[in-house]
Scaffold this motif. Structure first.
Motif, short mmCIF file in Angstrom:
data_model
loop_
_atom_site.label_atom_id
_atom_site.label_comp_id
_atom_site.label_asym_id
_atom_site.label_seq_id
_atom_site.Cartn_x
_atom_site.Cartn_y
_atom_site.Cartn_z
N THR A 19 0.82 -1.21 0.00
CA THR A 19 0.00 0.00 0.00
C THR A 19 0.85 1.26 0.00
O THR A 19 0.79 2.07 -0.92
N LEU A 20 1.68 1.43 1.04
CA LEU A 20 2.47 2.66 1.15
C LEU A 20 3.72 2.62 0.28
O LEU A 20 4.14 3.64 -0.26
N SER A 21 4.31 1.44 0.13
CA SER A 21 5.53 1.36 -0.67
C SER A 21 5.28 1.73 -2.13
O SER A 21 6.09 2.41 -2.76
N PHE A 22 4.13 1.32 -2.67
CA PHE A 22 3.79 1.71 -4.04
C PHE A 22 3.47 3.19 -4.12
O PHE A 22 3.78 3.84 -5.13
N LEU A 23 2.85 3.75 -3.08
CA LEU A 23 2.57 5.18 -3.04
C LEU A 23 3.87 5.98 -3.06
O LEU A 23 4.04 6.92 -3.85
N ILE A 24 4.81 5.59 -2.19
CA ILE A 24 6.11 6.27 -2.14
C ILE A 24 6.87 6.05 -3.45
O ILE A 24 7.52 6.96 -3.98
N GLY A 25 6.79 4.84 -3.99
CA GLY A 25 7.46 4.55 -5.26
C GLY A 25 6.95 5.44 -6.38
O GLY A 25 7.72 5.93 -7.20
N GLY A 26 5.64 5.67 -6.40
CA GLY A 26 5.08 6.57 -7.41
C GLY A 26 5.59 7.98 -7.28
O GLY A 26 5.90 8.64 -8.29
N ALA A 112 -15.00 14.49 3.11
CA ALA A 112 -15.39 13.37 2.25
C ALA A 112 -14.37 12.24 2.40
O ALA A 112 -13.31 12.40 3.01
N VAL A 113 -14.67 11.10 1.82
CA VAL A 113 -13.90 9.88 2.10
C VAL A 113 -13.09 9.44 0.89
O VAL A 113 -13.55 9.54 -0.25
N SER A 114 -11.89 8.95 1.16
CA SER A 114 -11.06 8.36 0.12
C SER A 114 -11.27 6.85 0.11
O SER A 114 -10.94 6.16 1.08
N GLY A 115 -11.81 6.33 -0.99
CA GLY A 115 -12.03 4.90 -1.09
C GLY A 115 -10.73 4.12 -1.07
O GLY A 115 -10.65 3.03 -0.48
N SER A 116 -9.67 4.67 -1.66
CA SER A 116 -8.39 3.97 -1.68
C SER A 116 -7.76 3.90 -0.29
O SER A 116 -7.18 2.88 0.09
N THR A 117 -7.88 4.98 0.49
CA THR A 117 -7.35 4.97 1.86
C THR A 117 -8.11 3.97 2.71
O THR A 117 -7.53 3.24 3.51
N MET A 118 -9.44 3.93 2.55
CA MET A 118 -10.24 2.96 3.30
C MET A 118 -9.86 1.54 2.90
O MET A 118 -9.73 0.66 3.76
N ALA A 119 -9.64 1.32 1.62
CA ALA A 119 -9.24 -0.01 1.15
C ALA A 119 -7.90 -0.41 1.75
O ALA A 119 -7.70 -1.58 2.13
N ALA A 120 -6.97 0.55 1.87
CA ALA A 120 -5.67 0.27 2.47
C ALA A 120 -5.82 -0.13 3.94
O ALA A 120 -5.16 -1.05 4.42
N ALA A 121 -6.71 0.56 4.66
CA ALA A 121 -6.93 0.25 6.07
C ALA A 121 -7.54 -1.14 6.24
O ALA A 121 -7.13 -1.92 7.11
N LEU A 122 -8.52 -1.46 5.40
CA LEU A 122 -9.16 -2.78 5.48
C LEU A 122 -8.15 -3.89 5.18
O LEU A 122 -8.17 -4.95 5.81
N THR A 123 -7.26 -3.62 4.22
CA THR A 123 -6.24 -4.61 3.87
C THR A 123 -5.31 -4.88 5.04
O THR A 123 -4.99 -6.03 5.36
N LEU A 124 -4.87 -3.81 5.72
CA LEU A 124 -3.95 -3.97 6.85
C LEU A 124 -4.64 -4.67 8.02
O LEU A 124 -4.02 -5.49 8.71
N LEU A 125 -5.91 -4.37 8.25
CA LEU A 125 -6.64 -5.05 9.32
C LEU A 125 -6.73 -6.54 9.05
O LEU A 125 -6.57 -7.37 9.96
#
Length: 373
Positions: A19-26, A112-125
């Motif tokens: 999640t974060l490594s691809f964000l930083i890589g971008g 408002a909500v970021s769907g991608s951020t929520m998806a990242a949180a659900l993945t980590l959980l």
């Protein structure tokens, strides 16, 4: 000490996670001048699949759960979305060189909500095997829509008051230069209303803000449409086979591609953020964490009152810390056209989203683990 160690461990895991490594890589390849481009059409398909998967998960969970358990978290989500807009209205808007309408639009985007951020949180959980209500993702629209509607309404009320004040001032300045009008000679003068209705419209400025078109536009946006479609299919159909065979296996891989795109987008927005007041930088660092702590506190009330899981509390805090990157910007562009997109989109994409993903997720996850033992 347990909280600090949990936070540091989660932060390191998040750095190493796709999640974060691809964000930083971008962000890194964009800073190096890479010409890599992901077609927008592909990004739209990815967003659709991610949010549809979250919606399907929530819909199937709602179908098999007690809806009364969702009432309090949903009410808190609505309250948080509205509150965030007013926080920006009375904090960011008071800062030097910050225009009020830009601050309100920024608050709307951060509410408002970021769907991608929520998806990242659900993945980590899921990776850390922390249980949460599968319908927690369905809290998305309860926070997203009220925030966008509130921002547009508050901005239009502010602009209308400003116009009336300017018109009154101009009228006062021009009153001395007007020639007196003869008795009964009103028909050719536009200063006098021809009916009581016209008089009322002139008095009010006839700038009423219609709520439903804003809600309708939000619901028709690509992000919420995909989410609500998934919820409806999960609730009323039997999509388990296609969910398990298609949406669920592809979820993490598609999320990593979206994070890469968002990282490149974040870097490109930094140059836009330089054009506006530096207070936007401060706000976009502090606001996600402040909003998340407010939501975490309300989530704990729901936890003790209704048994809302600690994982669900984390989800509520993360969606409050996030800022919309898909449906929010076009809605605000249409609803508040006078606001500067470089201000609210730059603050959200360049700083707000990396802070929410890189700091807020491990922060609230560590806090929940510490409290939950």
């Amino acid at each position: 000490m347990d909280f600090l160690s949990n936070f540091l461990m989660d932060f390191v895991k998040q750095l190493q996670s796709p999640t974060l490594s691809f964000l930083i890589g971008g962000m890194v390849i964009a800073a190096c001048g890479s010409q890599l481009q992901i077609p927008e059409s592909i990004c739209k398909i990815i967003v659709f699949m991610l949010l549809t998967k979250i919606g399907l998960t929530g819909g199937m969970a709602i179908r098999n759960s007690n809806l009364t358990e969702m009432v309090l978290p949903a009410l808190f989500s609505v309250a948080i979305g509205i509150l965030i807009v007013f926080i920006a209205r009375y904090t960011l808007a008071r800062m030097p060189k910050v225009k009020t309408v830009d601050a309100i639009a920024t608050g709307g985007l951060f509410g408002a909500v970021s769907g991608s951020t929520m998806a990242a949180a659900l993945t980590l959980l899921e990776e850390q095997k922390i249980p949460y209500e599968a319908w927690a993702g369905a809290l998305y629209p309860f926070m997203d829509i009220p925030a966008l509607v509130t921002a547009i309404v508050v901005a239009n009320i502010y602009l209308n008051k400003k116009k009336r004040k300017e018109a009154a001032f101009a009228s006062a300045q021009g009153a001395y230069s007007k020639q007196p009008v003869a008795a009964g000679d009103y028909s050719s003068s536009s200063d006098y209303p021809s009916s009581r209705r016209e008089y009322a419209q002139q008095e009010s400025g006839d700038h009423r803000v219609k709520i439903w078109p804003i809600v309708e536009e939000s619901l028709q946006g690509p992000a919420l449409s995909a989410m609500l479609l998934g919820v409806a299919l999960g609730l009323f159909a039997r999509p388990e086979s296609v969910y398990e065979g298609f949406y669920d296996p592809l979820f993490r891989g598609l999320l990593s591609i979206l994070m890469l795109v968002m990282g490149m987008e974040a870097w490109s927005r930094i140059s836009e953020l330089r054009k506006v007041a530096q207070w936007y930088v401060v706000y976009s660092i502090v606001a996600p964490l402040a909003h998340g702590f407010i939501a975490f506190g309300l989530g704990m009330i729901a936890h003790y009152a209704t048994g809302f899981s600690m994982g669900g509390v984390v989800v509520l805090a993360v969606i409050a810390a996030s800022s919309s990157d898909i449906s929010g910007p076009p809605t605000l562009r249409a609803g508040i056209p006078s606001a500067n997109p470089s201000a609210y989109i730059g603050a959200s994409t360049a700083i707000g989203t990396p802070v929410a993903i890189g700091i807020a997720i491990p922060l609230f996850l560590g806090l929940a683990q510490t409290i939950g033992g």
